[in-house]
Design an enzyme around this catalytic site. Structure first.
Site, PDB file in Angstrom:
ATOM      1  N   GLY A  79      59.223 -39.931   2.919  1.00 53.09           N
ATOM      2  CA  GLY A  79      60.012 -39.681   1.713  1.00 53.09           C
ATOM      3  C   GLY A  79      59.890 -38.248   1.228  1.00 53.09           C
ATOM      4  O   GLY A  79      60.883 -37.616   0.838  1.00 53.09           O
ATOM      5  N   CYS A  80      58.689 -37.728   1.231  1.00 57.92           N
ATOM      6  CA  CYS A  80      58.467 -36.359   0.754  1.00 57.92           C
ATOM      7  C   CYS A  80      59.118 -35.336   1.680  1.00 57.92           C
ATOM      8  O   CYS A  80      59.600 -34.302   1.230  1.00 57.92           O
ATOM      9  CB  CYS A  80      56.977 -36.091   0.595  1.00 57.92           C
TER      10      CYS A  80
END
Length: 152
Positions: A43-44
């Site tokens: 996600g990051c």
């Protein structure tokens, strides 16, 4: 917790290049500030790469982009290099800055409750005031906020 119109909490944090960076260093410029839980996780990485992909537009309008996580600077160096990230990455190991912005708090995953970074983003105007913010964002939406900052 900050509100729209509040003076954004100032900070001084270590960047991946070893320099200390303060929000007040950018007074007079718009700042897209985002908090992410952990460098180089799926996600990051999507979040950072989405911002990277619109960065030329932001740079053209003199918008400063700052990403903050609890990761140590060494990990941020690797994250930047691996994904060719052109913006500032800062380390907030004790999550004090995240807490000041309301981006540190209770989270739930797989039925467990714990404290951690709440994925969030903040638009800070040239006077250092919070112009817009959002918590629990999807990774790709931070780039959208950054683009909206140009239009404020």
């Amino acid at each position: 917790m900050v509100e729209i119109g509040d003076l954004a909490p100032d900070f001084a944090l270590m960047a991946d290049d070893g320099t200390e960076v303060s929000l007040s260093d950018f007074r007079g410029k718009q700042v897209a500030l985002y908090f992410y839980p952990k460098a180089d996780t799926p996600g990051c990485t999507r979040q950072a790469c989405a911002i990277r992909d619109v960065y030329p537009q932001l740079e053209e309008e003199d918008v400063v982009v700052i990403g903050i996580s609890p990761d140590p600077p060494k990990k941020l160096v690797k994250f930047r290099a691996k994904h060719n990230l052109p913006f500032i990455l800062l380390s907030d190991p004790d999550h004090a800055v995240a807490a000041a912005y309301g981006a540190w708090g209770e989270k739930k995953m797989y039925g467990k409750t714990y404290e951690g970074i709440i994925r969030s983003h903040f638009a800070i105007d040239a006077q250092g005031r919070v112009a817009e913010f959002k918590f629990k964002v999807k990774p790709e939406t931070t780039a959208d906020l950054a683009i909206r900052l140009i239009q404020l």
